[in-house]
Design a protein around this motif. Structure first.
Motif, PDB file in Angstrom:
ATOM      1  N   LEU A  75      46.371  32.385  38.206  1.00  0.00           N
ATOM      2  CA  LEU A  75      45.352  32.968  38.307  1.00  0.00           C
ATOM      3  C   LEU A  75      43.871  32.835  38.636  1.00  0.00           C
ATOM      4  O   LEU A  75      43.883  31.251  38.655  1.00  0.00           O
ATOM      5  N   SER A  76      43.351  33.106  40.132  1.00  0.00           N
ATOM      6  CA  SER A  76      42.734  32.597  40.714  1.00  0.00           C
ATOM      7  C   SER A  76      41.440  33.455  41.420  1.00  0.00           C
ATOM      8  O   SER A  76      42.133  34.564  41.781  1.00  0.00           O
ATOM      9  N   THR A  77      40.816  32.543  42.022  1.00  0.00           N
ATOM     10  CA  THR A  77      39.094  33.230  42.433  1.00  0.00           C
ATOM     11  C   THR A  77      39.534  33.687  44.215  1.00  0.00           C
ATOM     12  O   THR A  77      39.453  34.904  44.874  1.00  0.00           O
ATOM     13  N   ASP A  78      40.536  33.351  44.541  1.00  0.00           N
ATOM     14  CA  ASP A  78      41.699  32.503  45.941  1.00  0.00           C
ATOM     15  C   ASP A  78      42.926  32.583  45.896  1.00  0.00           C
ATOM     16  O   ASP A  78      43.203  31.237  45.359  1.00  0.00           O
ATOM     17  N   ALA A  79      42.757  33.402  46.692  1.00  0.00           N
ATOM     18  CA  ALA A  79      44.419  33.420  46.532  1.00  0.00           C
ATOM     19  C   ALA A  79      45.088  32.468  48.081  1.00  0.00           C
ATOM     20  O   ALA A  79      46.503  32.082  47.605  1.00  0.00           O
TER      21      ALA A  79
END
Length: 144
Positions: A75-79
């Motif tokens: 899970l991340s806000t940035d791929a």
């Protein structure tokens, strides 16, 4: 070229994402999930509550390398934090930066007007770039 699938009319977007991630994990697929911090916190909690018998090993970009290596779901806000993962699930409103590095991109679209509007914008972006798009209407599928 990245295969892009829109799964739309998801009345419970996070519940659908959890079920989709469970299927991906059962098929030994490693997945990155991108979205806002708030959505990812909710997804993290939902993955822990999914069922008493299922455990979906997941981590965030802030977790150590050992946990990231052992986790199938990231899970991340940035791929850009997802190195070597074949699949990306987008729970955000924007086109994920670097989406074309993945074999598959899954767009889960909720039923609300804002979610539909931003999904249409992403659809137009991908289509303008020449990507082949597939759509799955979840309102026509029982047990989605």
């Amino acid at each position: 070229m990245t295969r892009i699938e829109f799964h739309f009319n998801a009345p419970e977007r996070l519940q659908y994402a959890c079920r989709y991630l469970r299927k991906a994990y059962a098929n030994d697929c490693r997945v990155g999930v991108v979205g806002s911090e708030a959505v990812l916190r909710q997804l993290d909690a939902a993955l822990w509550r999914l069922s008493e018998v299922d455990f979906l090993p997941h981590c965030t970009a802030n977790d150590g390398p050992e946990l990231q290596a052992a986790s199938a779901i990231h899970l991340s806000t940035d791929a850009g934090h997802f190195s070597g993962l074949p699949m990306l699930v987008n729970l955000g409103d924007e086109v994920p930066v670097g989406f074309d590095r993945f074999e598959r991109l899954i767009e889960i679209v909720p039923t609300d007007d804002h979610g539909k509007m931003t999904a249409r914008q992403r659809w137009r972006h991908y289509a303008a770039q020449g990507f082949e798009l597939t759509q799955h209407d979840l309102s026509k599928v029982s047990g989605s």
